[in-house]
Design a protein around this motif. Structure first.
Motif, PDB file in Angstrom:
ATOM      1  N   LEU A  18       0.832  -1.201   0.000  1.00 28.90           N
ATOM      2  CA  LEU A  18       0.000   0.000   0.000  1.00 28.90           C
ATOM      3  C   LEU A  18       0.867   1.253   0.000  1.00 28.90           C
ATOM      4  O   LEU A  18       0.589   2.218  -0.716  1.00 28.90           O
ATOM      5  CB  LEU A  18      -0.920  -0.011   1.225  1.00 28.90           C
ATOM      6  N   ALA A  19       1.922   1.224   0.802  1.00 30.66           N
ATOM      7  CA  ALA A  19       2.803   2.392   0.843  1.00 30.66           C
ATOM      8  C   ALA A  19       3.450   2.638  -0.512  1.00 30.66           C
ATOM      9  O   ALA A  19       3.587   3.794  -0.939  1.00 30.66           O
ATOM     10  CB  ALA A  19       3.868   2.193   1.919  1.00 30.66           C
ATOM     11  N   ARG A  20       3.849   1.571  -1.215  1.00 28.46           N
ATOM     12  CA  ARG A  20       4.458   1.754  -2.532  1.00 28.46           C
ATOM     13  C   ARG A  20       3.478   2.377  -3.518  1.00 28.46           C
ATOM     14  O   ARG A  20       3.847   3.285  -4.287  1.00 28.46           O
ATOM     15  CB  ARG A  20       4.961   0.400  -3.050  1.00 28.46           C
ATOM     16  N   TRP A  22       0.813   4.204  -2.783  1.00 24.01           N
ATOM     17  CA  TRP A  22       0.501   5.566  -2.336  1.00 24.01           C
ATOM     18  C   TRP A  22       1.628   6.522  -2.711  1.00 24.01           C
ATOM     19  O   TRP A  22       1.383   7.593  -3.267  1.00 24.01           O
ATOM     20  CB  TRP A  22       0.294   5.545  -0.830  1.00 24.01           C
ATOM     21  N   TYR A  23       2.869   6.145  -2.406  1.00 28.87           N
ATOM     22  CA  TYR A  23       3.997   7.006  -2.736  1.00 28.87           C
ATOM     23  C   TYR A  23       4.182   7.145  -4.243  1.00 28.87           C
ATOM     24  O   TYR A  23       4.684   8.170  -4.719  1.00 28.87           O
ATOM     25  CB  TYR A  23       5.274   6.467  -2.094  1.00 28.87           C
ATOM     26  N   GLY A  24       3.772   6.129  -4.993  1.00 29.72           N
ATOM     27  CA  GLY A  24       3.838   6.251  -6.449  1.00 29.72           C
ATOM     28  C   GLY A  24       2.936   7.346  -6.970  1.00 29.72           C
ATOM     29  O   GLY A  24       3.350   8.162  -7.812  1.00 29.72           O
ATOM     30  N   PHE A  25       1.715   7.374  -6.498  1.00 26.88           N
ATOM     31  CA  PHE A  25       0.798   8.431  -6.924  1.00 26.88           C
ATOM     32  C   PHE A  25       1.243   9.793  -6.423  1.00 26.88           C
ATOM     33  O   PHE A  25       1.134  10.797  -7.148  1.00 26.88           O
ATOM     34  CB  PHE A  25      -0.623   8.125  -6.413  1.00 26.88           C
ATOM     35  N   MET A  26       1.735   9.858  -5.185  1.00 30.79           N
ATOM     36  CA  MET A  26       2.185  11.149  -4.669  1.00 30.79           C
ATOM     37  C   MET A  26       3.391  11.669  -5.462  1.00 30.79           C
ATOM     38  O   MET A  26       3.513  12.873  -5.711  1.00 30.79           O
ATOM     39  CB  MET A  26       2.552  11.027  -3.191  1.00 30.79           C
ATOM     40  N   THR A  27       4.269  10.771  -5.885  1.00 33.07           N
ATOM     41  CA  THR A  27       5.403  11.172  -6.708  1.00 33.07           C
ATOM     42  C   THR A  27       4.936  11.663  -8.067  1.00 33.07           C
ATOM     43  O   THR A  27       5.488  12.642  -8.619  1.00 33.07           O
ATOM     44  CB  THR A  27       6.371   9.993  -6.867  1.00 33.07           C
ATOM     45  N   ALA A  28       3.910  11.022  -8.634  1.00 32.79           N
ATOM     46  CA  ALA A  28       3.349  11.474  -9.912  1.00 32.79           C
ATOM     47  C   ALA A  28       2.753  12.872  -9.788  1.00 32.79           C
ATOM     48  O   ALA A  28       2.924  13.715 -10.694  1.00 32.79           O
ATOM     49  CB  ALA A  28       2.300  10.483 -10.394  1.00 32.79           C
ATOM     50  N   ARG A  29       2.082  13.163  -8.687  1.00 32.10           N
ATOM     51  CA  ARG A  29       1.515  14.501  -8.495  1.00 32.10           C
ATOM     52  C   ARG A  29       2.617  15.554  -8.396  1.00 32.10           C
ATOM     53  O   ARG A  29       2.509  16.644  -8.965  1.00 32.10           O
ATOM     54  CB  ARG A  29       0.661  14.526  -7.233  1.00 32.10           C
ATOM     55  N   VAL A  30       3.718  15.199  -7.663  1.00 32.99           N
ATOM     56  CA  VAL A  30       4.830  16.141  -7.561  1.00 32.99           C
ATOM     57  C   VAL A  30       5.461  16.364  -8.935  1.00 32.99           C
ATOM     58  O   VAL A  30       5.805  17.505  -9.308  1.00 32.99           O
ATOM     59  CB  VAL A  30       5.867  15.625  -6.552  1.00 32.99           C
ATOM     60  N   THR A  31       5.579  15.331  -9.710  1.00 37.72           N
ATOM     61  CA  THR A  31       6.181  15.458 -11.045  1.00 37.72           C
ATOM     62  C   THR A  31       5.330  16.340 -11.950  1.00 37.72           C
ATOM     63  O   THR A  31       5.863  17.202 -12.689  1.00 37.72           O
ATOM     64  CB  THR A  31       6.351  14.059 -11.663  1.00 37.72           C
ATOM     65  N   ILE A  32       4.022  16.113 -11.921  1.00 33.14           N
ATOM     66  CA  ILE A  32       3.136  16.942 -12.753  1.00 33.14           C
ATOM     67  C   ILE A  32       3.178  18.395 -12.305  1.00 33.14           C
ATOM     68  O   ILE A  32       3.243  19.330 -13.145  1.00 33.14           O
ATOM     69  CB  ILE A  32       1.698  16.381 -12.696  1.00 33.14           C
TER      70      ILE A  32
END
Length: 570
Positions: A18-20, A22-32
């Protein structure tokens, strides 16, 4: 009940998974967010008109996404679903930011509406199906509102085409939300099955390792090249190697004592059938170990070129000890009873013969009474030996600490006393090498063991100088040993196999209890005695002879005699 989301199952089965996600989506938001800010900064650097409010707004979105990525944690409510604050901080913020950017951009050169697919994917993966479809509906409605705003501000061309494009995009949101949610549920189910299978396999592996490690029988896994892939502690003990080496591989051709094992393994591979044999593992300076070995071959699996040979090693000493215990349990009571019954009439015969001998003057009759006396003494000795092996051993002293003697001093005293009884025949060469290290052994028992071994050596020795040799030495593991060697002829194989059994002797006038009593006394003190054919130096020549070796249990460090010297292995 409401079906749980894939994220809820991940949180229960594997929080790290779950953490992986969640952090994947949060990293995508930061990238965008970073990409949007960099894009507007590049436009400003190229001289195009960019509103300062746009840059400030993009910077605020980047800061919000970065703060959530660095400080946030994947959290769920008590129902097992993502909390409302999570949806407001991610889906809600993304919808607000992307729609605001679409409204604030000038000239229509940039279309931010495709970014609304990110909240849909986030809800489809981490939320329930209803939340995913609801998010898709909300993004579709937001697209229609943006189109209405365009029409109201007169910046749109064809209204039908504009609404058709938004409708098709919204339909794509619904399809993507449904399919991604179904795929996430399927992947989560497969991951749970794989996780459960892995846990079952790990549990079974731990159970197998525990069973193999605690087996009293040795287990050795050998490949076709003679390399031991695995060996449990019992196998390493039987092989005579250091059990502290862990799982280091063993090469069966590296030690002469293991060549018989290697030959049996090669025979198993050659014939592809189960083999069984009794072999002897012999190392220099150590007592031999007789081991019964059974081999089995593993079935070759796909992708494996060779099979493995599993060897089960059983110490024959334990098997023989159990057989002796069962045999002596049945024979001991009868022997003790018979010995007691013989002792009384034997004492009467001895006494009557002594009285008769006082009144006889004829030399021929005196020879007869002498013969009776010698045979009566022989019978008395046999009775005493039978009663000795049937008697329960009692440790002298009231304390629980074992008796300790200095091996060199005790051996030297016994050898001198034994030689003085007949100095012309009893000549023994003594070499002492334990440097005064004590051993756990009763002094009277040690005297009896050593005297029995010396008597046997005297019976078969050649009479030359150095025909009987007694050595004490320290083995490499600081274990004390006693060696009694004589230059007698080799024993027959049938005699050697039953050497330490009770009432077995190659001579008619022997009771066959001497070596048996030696072994019993050694086992009482956790020592071991063994026979081997050994070569010794005598007068500068190497001479073959019979050797009996006693290995003593090393005393505990706390009970060692205080000495001011360093003990070096011999």
């Amino acid at each position: 009940m409401t079906p749980a989301s894939p994220a809820a199952h991940l949180a229960e089965s594997d929080p790290l998974a779950l953490a992986r996600v969640w952090y994947g989506f949060m990293t995508a938001r930061v990238t965008i967010a970073l990409a949007i800010l960099v894009w507007h900064g590049a436009l400003l650097a190229l001289g195009q008109t960019v509103s300062p409010w746009m840059l400030l707004f993009c910077s605020g979105y980047l800061a919000s996404a970065l703060a959530l990525r660095l400080t946030g944690r994947p959290s769920h409510s008590h129902s097992g679903h993502p909390s409302k604050r999570f949806w407001m901080g991610t889906v809600g913020v993304d919808a607000l930011v992307f729609s605001t950017l679409q409204l604030m951009q000038s000239g229509g050169s940039i279309n931010y509406s495709p970014l609304l697919g990110l909240p849909v994917l986030l809800a489809a993966v981490l939320g329930r199906r209803a939340i995913a479809l609801g998010t898709a509906a909300g993004m579709t409605l937001l697209l229609l509102l943006l189109d209405i705003w365009k029409l109201y501000t007169h910046r749109a061309g064809d209204e039908a085409a504009l609404f058709m494009q938004s409708g098709m995009t919204g339909m794509g949101y619904f399809v993507a939300a449904f399919l991604v949610n179904q795929l996430a549920v399927r992947l989560e189910r497969e991951e749970q099955l794989a996780l459960h299978s892995q846990q079952d396999a790990q549990l079974q592996t731990r159970v197998n390792e525990l069973v193999i490690e605690t087996l009293t029988d040795g287990v050795l896994v050998v490949d076709a090249s003679g390399s031991a892939r695995a060996a449990n502690p019992a196998a390493r003990l039987l092989l005579g190697t250091d059990s502290r080496t862990g799982k280091a591989p063993l090469q069966l051709d590296s030690q002469p004592g293991w060549l018989a094992l290697l030959a049996l393994a090669q025979k198993t591979f050659a014939e592809e059938s189960t083999q069984q044999a009794d072999i002897r593992i012999q190392h220099t300076g150590r007592s031999p170990r007789r081991v019964r070995v059974r081999t089995r071959m593993t079935a070759a699996e796909e992708g494996q070129a060779d099979s493995l040979c599993v060897m089960f090693l059983h110490d024959l000493r334990e098997m023989e000890a159990r057989l002796r215990t069962e045999k002596m349990a049945a024979m001991g009571r009868m022997s003790a009873a018979v010995a007691h019954e013989i002792r009384n009439p034997l004492a009467a015969i001895t006494q009557a013969n002594a009285l008769l001998e006082e009144d006889l003057t004829d030399p021929a009759q005196q020879r007869l009474t002498t013969m009776v006396r010698h045979n009566a003494q022989r019978l008395a000795k046999i009775v005493d030996e039978v009663l000795e092996i049937a008697r329960v051993p009692v440790r002298s002293g009231h304390g629980s600490a074992p008796l300790q003697i200095k091996l060199d001093e005790a051996v030297d005293t016994v050898c001198r006393d034994w030689s003085q009884q007949d100095p012309t025949r009893r000549k023994v060469q003594v070499s002492l090498g334990t440097l005064g290290l004590p051993v756990d052994f009763d002094p009277d028992h040690l005297r009896r063991v050593l005297v029995n071994l010396l008597d046997n050596a005297l019976r078969y020795e050649s009479g030359q100088v150095g025909a009987i040799q007694v050595d004490t030495r320290l083995l490499p593991d600081r274990q004390s040993s006693l060696l009694v060697w004589s230059d007698g002829p080799p024993m027959e194989q049938a005699v050697e196999q039953h050497l330490f059994e009770p009432f077995f002797s190659s001579e008619s006038r022997s009771s066959g209890l001497g070596l048996y009593i030696c072994r019993e006394l050694c086992e009482r003190h956790r020592a071991s005695i063994a026979y081997q054919r050994a070569t010794r130096e005598r007068g500068g020549l190497a001479v073959q002879g019979n050797a009996f070796m006693v290995q003593f249990r090393p005393p505990k460090p706390s009970t060692l005699v205080a000495r001011s010297f360093d003990i070096q292995p011999v």
